[in-house]
Design an enzyme around this catalytic site. Structure first.
Site, PDB file in Angstrom:
ATOM      1  N   SER A  58      32.886  45.917  48.124  1.00 10.30           N
ATOM      2  CA  SER A  58      33.777  44.787  47.817  1.00 10.30           C
ATOM      3  C   SER A  58      35.226  45.048  48.210  1.00 10.30           C
ATOM      4  O   SER A  58      36.141  45.038  47.375  1.00 10.30           O
ATOM      5  CB  SER A  58      33.679  44.465  46.334  1.00 10.30           C
ATOM      6  OG  SER A  58      32.333  44.348  45.974  1.00 10.30           O
TER       7      SER A  58
ATOM      8  N   ASP B  49      31.244  41.402  48.240  1.00  8.08           N
ATOM      9  CA  ASP B  49      30.640  40.857  47.009  1.00  8.08           C
ATOM     10  C   ASP B  49      30.636  39.330  46.979  1.00  8.08           C
ATOM     11  O   ASP B  49      29.732  38.711  46.411  1.00  8.08           O
ATOM     12  CB  ASP B  49      31.299  41.431  45.737  1.00  8.08           C
ATOM     13  CG  ASP B  49      32.819  41.332  45.736  1.00  8.08           C
ATOM     14  OD1 ASP B  49      33.394  40.883  46.747  1.00  8.08           O
ATOM     15  OD2 ASP B  49      33.423  41.718  44.712  1.00  8.08           O
TER      16      ASP B  49
ATOM     17  N   ARG C  97      26.980  49.991  40.632  1.00  7.69           N
ATOM     18  CA  ARG C  97      25.569  49.823  40.294  1.00  7.69           C
ATOM     19  C   ARG C  97      24.681  50.185  41.458  1.00  7.69           C
ATOM     20  O   ARG C  97      25.023  49.930  42.607  1.00  7.69           O
ATOM     21  CB  ARG C  97      25.286  48.333  40.044  1.00  7.69           C
ATOM     22  CG  ARG C  97      25.378  47.922  38.632  1.00  7.69           C
ATOM     23  CD  ARG C  97      24.674  46.569  38.454  1.00  7.69           C
ATOM     24  NE  ARG C  97      25.214  45.959  37.262  1.00  7.69           N
ATOM     25  CZ  ARG C  97      26.330  45.245  37.229  1.00  7.69           C
ATOM     26  NH1 ARG C  97      26.980  44.996  38.331  1.00  7.69           N
ATOM     27  NH2 ARG C  97      26.777  44.764  36.092  1.00  7.69           N
TER      28      ARG C  97
HETATM   29  C1  BG6 Z   1      29.378  41.588  39.851  1.00  6.21           C
HETATM   30  C2  BG6 Z   1      28.890  41.713  41.280  1.00  6.21           C
HETATM   31  O1  BG6 Z   1      28.524  40.760  39.134  1.00  6.21           O
HETATM   32  O2  BG6 Z   1      30.669  41.057  39.860  1.00  6.21           O
HETATM   33  C3  BG6 Z   1      29.846  42.625  42.026  1.00  6.21           C
HETATM   34  O3  BG6 Z   1      27.609  42.233  41.322  1.00  6.21           O
HETATM   35  C4  BG6 Z   1      31.234  42.069  41.944  1.00  6.21           C
HETATM   36  O4  BG6 Z   1      29.460  42.737  43.353  1.00  6.21           O
HETATM   37  C5  BG6 Z   1      31.626  41.874  40.513  1.00  6.21           C
HETATM   38  O5  BG6 Z   1      32.147  42.929  42.595  1.00  6.21           O
HETATM   39  C6  BG6 Z   1      32.972  41.249  40.394  1.00  6.21           C
HETATM   40  O6  BG6 Z   1      33.383  41.164  39.062  1.00  6.21           O
HETATM   41  P1  BG6 Z   1      34.148  42.331  38.310  1.00  6.21           P
HETATM   42  O7  BG6 Z   1      34.698  41.629  37.129  1.00  6.21           O
HETATM   43  O8  BG6 Z   1      33.131  43.342  37.968  1.00  6.21           O
HETATM   44  O9  BG6 Z   1      35.195  42.822  39.246  1.00  6.21           O
HETATM   45  C1  GLC Z   2      39.363  42.455  46.460  1.00  9.29           C
HETATM   46  C2  GLC Z   2      38.687  42.876  47.734  1.00  9.29           C
HETATM   47  C3  GLC Z   2      37.686  41.844  48.161  1.00  9.29           C
HETATM   48  C4  GLC Z   2      36.733  41.567  47.030  1.00  9.29           C
HETATM   49  C5  GLC Z   2      37.489  41.150  45.809  1.00  9.29           C
HETATM   50  C6  GLC Z   2      36.599  40.877  44.632  1.00  9.29           C
HETATM   51  O1  GLC Z   2      40.124  41.339  46.722  1.00  9.29           O
HETATM   52  O2  GLC Z   2      39.664  43.059  48.729  1.00  9.29           O
HETATM   53  O3  GLC Z   2      36.986  42.300  49.279  1.00  9.29           O
HETATM   54  O4  GLC Z   2      35.861  40.555  47.419  1.00  9.29           O
HETATM   55  O5  GLC Z   2      38.407  42.163  45.464  1.00  9.29           O
HETATM   56  O6  GLC Z   2      35.901  41.987  44.208  1.00  9.29           O
END
Ligand code: BG6
Ligand code: GLC
Ligand code: BG6
Ligand code: GLC
Length: 963
Positions: A580, A631, A516
């Protein structure tokens, strides 16, 4: 005279013999019983005749006997025989193969056996509760096998509606209802503990399984106790009431009902009819009433009354005891050698002859029972032999029941009859020493084979929590960090938003399920408000698995597109980058990727500073990358915006991870001891050092082998969304291969990686529509699941997602207990900010919360779902960074006037020189600003003088003295 007496006695004798002859069966009678039984067995199996058959042939959904690989710890209930038992059964496999059991017997008072269904099941649950307390196992949610020794129409191994009560039970509102459901409801009503009811089994089936564990030839189970019944392994193709033709299933014959259609009226006597009329279920269970322990005493009593009435016994006196139903209990009837004393105890004044007669009556009644069972058994063994097309067959019957065990001749007569009536079968009878509860546990274990290792007791979770806490410590310590798996990365975020942040920012959010780009405007009119606009961009596989340059070019292109659409191409905006993945940060905007995780694997990025890479790709787009945040950190900040107490951030999504505010004095890798800093734990790597091997299953290993990063992120692979659907798929494939599911059919789709998605897990888990969803989803994978398959698949989904919630509760518990210790308060009050697609799924959150509260009872934790993603938080971090940078700029501007150029300095030097000259010159001295006064000191010391004389001694009070 003597002759007259002798004649009278002879006449009496004849009368008695004639009476008893009614109960004696000729070989032809027995052959007929065998043949009629065979007819009824067949009728019970066939769809067109099933409804009217007196032998119901109920499918048990037990497909196989144990093979010795079962293991685990199970709870079992054994209801319906002489005793009600609650047991715990520990099964070990391998070389230490063994079964250990602990049990307790509980009474079921008559008023409960014949009260309301709710009272009965509440009583059962009360007994379970007592047992769990007694064993100290209240918090271990064990799988339960329920031996329920009554006819149940099963639609699955854990579903069975009671056809009708038999024996001494008659509780209301049970017939026609699912007994598993009634038990679940009673557990819910009590609201004190939770159990997984995995299987409901008849006692015959439990007995067969108990014996089959020792002897695989055991394929028949017989109960000759309070009731009478048999089960055996039937070919699926013959069981028309169940879909499918492959393999075998155990059928609970319920042969006690044999004769309900009048087919054995020729051998029933008036005594049998009396007994039937006086019973709780008149007209039903006619064969049982001729063969089982609950009724034999009654038959004997009816005969004795008859003989007495006719003056052949007890001098013709029908005493009160003789009129009392149930006065002859099983054991009394069995210990016939002491007949006389028993009769006396019962208040029946008997002569020596009386005793002989009574003994004869008993012998006749029990002999007939054993013969009838033998004839029935002959029909069954012959059917099995014919099923298999054998001329001769060896087979074992597992037997239980007080009648068989305690009666001196029952077993011998039974065996002889079978031998005579089924000469082509060599039948061995093995006594079940351990009751049917063991078998019920084994059945539970057979089903649970792949799942047992996924359930954890609270003790195990506590232990995992402790291990995780140790890992947290290792990651923080200077010496232990280099080899620690949980990396505990400093983030350089020192506080959550304080409400003063403002500005216009761009946020990039890369690494979750969606990439995003957002614009976040934080303004301050009266109160702080945040406006966000966002767009999702694709991250195609070839890009995230290609070269790093291409990946960052792609990010830059998307950014350009976004800025264009937002009309901010020429604005200079600060960027917050949610990235992340695990990064080693040296400051807010310098972040070296340690290793890719989840789906990403772009080359040339690991070990590099992602800010540099991104800057290179963006070139001169006028944006300034102010901060890189994980994240978890973004999520904590987002939630911290709404709740100042938020000090933990968790992601349970594609991947899983957590951050929290740690005391700086504990963070060896960062200078300074004051205040706190957010630590990105990277807990996904927990277990990469082998620390979780004891709880990883063969499926976890398979997932790991097929992943992009084998050997890494082992904890993440057990719990996060990226892997959960796949875990379920692997289990289903395995179960299908073993014939537990889909009648052993495996489709190519089912074998395809990724075909079973994590979102499917949660929709199947749903209580109501889950089963229909399962049918639909499995249908799309090309399997046509039976109703039973759907139930089993739902079970697998629940177990796998439950495990995830439990394990994450343990690691979160580790962080919370550390926070609590850091603060030194007896209770922890805190807020945990959470995000991620898996957490948002049904009914995940509730499970997690519940377990966390159990594992860290001395805490009040608020779980706050991040509604707006991590970017809002990333913008907050950027705002703080921007403010700090801005402050730095202002300070620089203010000090700018104090800065001198070298020209200015040369000028100062020149002027100073002129002034010195002026001060020394006689003419210019008076007007000079620098006066240059002489001092009359003519030389500096040359080193020849005595030093001490030129020094002034300064002495201090003696520090060591105590005066
Ligand atoms: C989102 C966050 O809501 O959730 C992201 O904005 C995050 O930063 C993500 O990585 C994690 O959830 P998923 O299910 O999209 O991996
Ligand atoms: C993985 C990444 C970590 C992140 C998590 C959730 O574990 O290594 O940095 O926070 O995924 O997205
Ligand atoms: C027990 C079994 O050993 O025998 C029970 O565990 C079974 O499941 C019982 O119902 C049958 O015998 P009885 O004589 O107690 O009815
Ligand atoms: C009764 C029950 C049957 C059970 C038997 C032995 O016949 O109907 O289910 O197996 O008793 O306990």
């Amino acid at each position: 005279m003597v002759t007259a007496v002798a004649q009278r006695l002879a006449a009496q004798r004849r009368e008695i013999n004639d009476t008893l002859a009614l109960l004696s069966l000729s070989p032809e009678n027995l052959q007929q019983v065998r043949d009629k039984m065979r007819v009824e067995l067949e009728r019970g199996l066939r769809r067109d005749s099933h409804r009217t058959a007196s032998v119901k042939m109920l499918p048990s959904f037990v497909y196989r006997i144990p093979d010795g690989t079962e293991r685990g710890k199970y709870l079992a209930l054994d209801l319906g025989g002489t005793n009600f038992r609650v047991l715990v059964v520990k099964i070990r496999s391998g070389i230490r193969k063994s079964v250990r059991m602990y049990n307790k017997i509980y009474a079921i008072p008559l008023e409960i056996m014949q009260g309301t269904g709710e009272e009965l099941f509440d009583h059962i649950v009360q007994c379970i509760s007592d047992f769990l307390d007694y064993m100290g196992m209240k918090n271990t949610r064990l799988p339960l096998g329920f031996t329920f020794s009554f006819p149940c129409r099963q639609t699955g191994i854990d579903k069975g509606s009671l056809v009708s009560w038999t024996k001494g039970f008659k509780a209301t509102d049970c017939e026609g209802n699912d007994v598993v459901e009634m038990l679940r409801e009673a557990i819910k009503r009590r609201n004190e503990f939770d159990l997984d009811i995995v299987a409901v089994v008849n006692d015959t089936v439990g007995t067969m399984m108990t014996c089959a564990y020792e002897d695989p030839k055991c394929e028949i189970g017989l109960i000759a106790g309070t009731g009478s019944n048999v089960c055996y392994m039937e070919e699926m193709r013959n069981i028309e009431m169940v879909e499918g033709d492959e393999g075998q299933m155990c059928v609970n014959t319920e042969w006690g009902g044999f004769g309900e259609n009048d087919c054995i009226e020729d051998i029933r006597t008036r005594f049998d009819r009396e007994v039937d009329e006086g019973s709780l279920n008149n007209g039903k269970q006619r064969f049982e009433k001729m063969t089982s322990g609950m009724y034999l005493g009654e038959i004997v009593r009816q005969i004795l009354i008859d003989l007495t009435r006719r003056g052949l016994l007890f001098r013709g006196h029908i005493t009160e005891p003789l009129k009392t139903r149930g006065i002859f209990e099983t054991n009394d009837r069995l210990a016939l050698l002491q007949v006389r004393s028993i009769l006396q105890q019962l208040g029946l004044d008997s002569t020596c002859d009386d005793s002989i007669i009574v003994k004869e009556v008993c012998g006749t009644v029990s002999r007939r029972a054993a013969q009838l069972c033998g004839a029935g058994m002959a029909a069954i063994v012959d059917k099995i032999r014919e099923n298999r097309g054998l001329n001769q067959m060896n087979i074992t019957v597992g037997v239980d029941g007080t009648l068989y065990k305690l009666h001196p001749h029952f077993s011998r007569i039974l065996k002889d009859t079978v031998k005579a009536l089924a000469p082509q079968c060599d039948v061995e009878f093995v006594l079940s020493e351990d009751g049917s509860g063991k078998g019920a546990a084994l059945i539970t274990a057979v089903i649970d084979k792949y799942l047992y290792a996924m359930r954890f007791s609270d003790e195990t979770l506590m232990d995992i929590m402790k291990r995780f806490r140790r890992e947290l410590g290792n990651g923080l310590g200077r010496d232990t960090n280099p080899t620690a798996t949980v990396k505990m990365l400093p983030t350089f975020v020192r506080s959550i938003p304080d409400g003063s942040e403002k500005g216009d920012f761009i946020a990039l959010d890369l690494g979750g399920s969606a990439f995003r780009i957002l614009r976040v405007k934080v303004s301050h009119e009266k109160k702080q408000t945040v406006q966000m606009e966002s767009q999702i961009y694709d991250t195609p596989e070839d890009i995230i698995h290609g070269s790093g340059t291409r990946l960052f070019d792609h990010v830059a292109e998307c950014l350009g597109d976004f800025m264009e659409k937002q009309n901010i191409k020429d604005k200079k905006l600060s960027v917050g980058f949610t990235f992340s993945f695990p990064c080693a940060q040296t400051k807010l905007n310098e972040s070296y990727l340690l290793t890719w995780t989840k789906r990403f694997k772009a080359s040339g990025v690991e070990g590099m500073d992602v800010v540099t890479l991104l800057n290179k790709a963006i070139k001169k787009r006028g944006v300034d990358i102010m901060a890189v945040v994980n994240d978890t950190v973004g999520t904590m900040m987002t939630c911290g915006f709404d709740d100042q107490r938020c000090e933990v951030g968790i992601i349970i999504g594609t991947g899983t991870n957590a951050c929290y505010m740690e005391e700086l004095r504990h963070i060896d890798l960062v200078e300074g001891d004051e205040g706190r800093m957010c630590i990105n734990t990277e807990w996904g790597a927990f277990g990469d050092n082998g620390m979780l091997e004891d709880i990883r299953t063969e499926f976890d290993r398979e997932i790991d082998r097929g992943s992009l990063n084998p050997g890494k992120q082992l904890f993440e692979k057990m719990v996060s969304g990226m892997y959960m659907g796949e875990l379920v798929r692997l289990i289903l494939v395995k179960m299908a291969k073993e014939g537990f599911l889909f009648e052993g059919r495996i489709t190519p789709e089912l074998l395809t990686k990724g075909k079973f998605e994590t979102k499917h897990v949660s929709s199947i888990e749903k209580n109501k529509e889950g089963l229909a969803k399962a049918k639909d989803i499995l249908g799309r994978l090309g399997v046509e699941p039976s109703a039973d398959d759907c139930v089993a698949v739902q079970h697998v989904c629940t177990i796998v997602s439950h495990r995830s919630a439990n394990l994450l509760a343990a690691t979160l518990g580790g962080i919370l207990s550390r926070l609590k210790d850091n603060k030194g308060n007896p209770r922890l009050r805190t807020t945990v900010g959470i995000d991620g697609s898996l957490y948002k799924m049904h009914p995940y959150a509730r499970r997690l919360h519940k377990t966390v509260r159990r594992l860290v009872p001395e805490s009040d934790v608020r779980f706050l779902l991040s509604e707006s993603g991590s970017s809002k938080g990333a913008a907050m971090v950027t705002a703080v960074a921007y403010r700090l940078a801005d402050q730095r700029r202002q300070i620089t501007e203010t000090l700018a006037e104090f800065r001198l150029t070298s020209d200015q300095l040369l000028e100062v030097k020149k002027r100073m020189r002129t002034e010195i000259q002026n001060g020394l010159g006689k003419k210019t001295h008076d007007s000079a600003t620098i006066k240059m006064w002489p001092t009359y000191v003519l030389s500096t010391p040359d080193g020849s003088g005595e030093r001490s004389s030129t020094w002034i001694e300064i002495s201090f009070p003696d520090c060591d003295s105590t005066s």
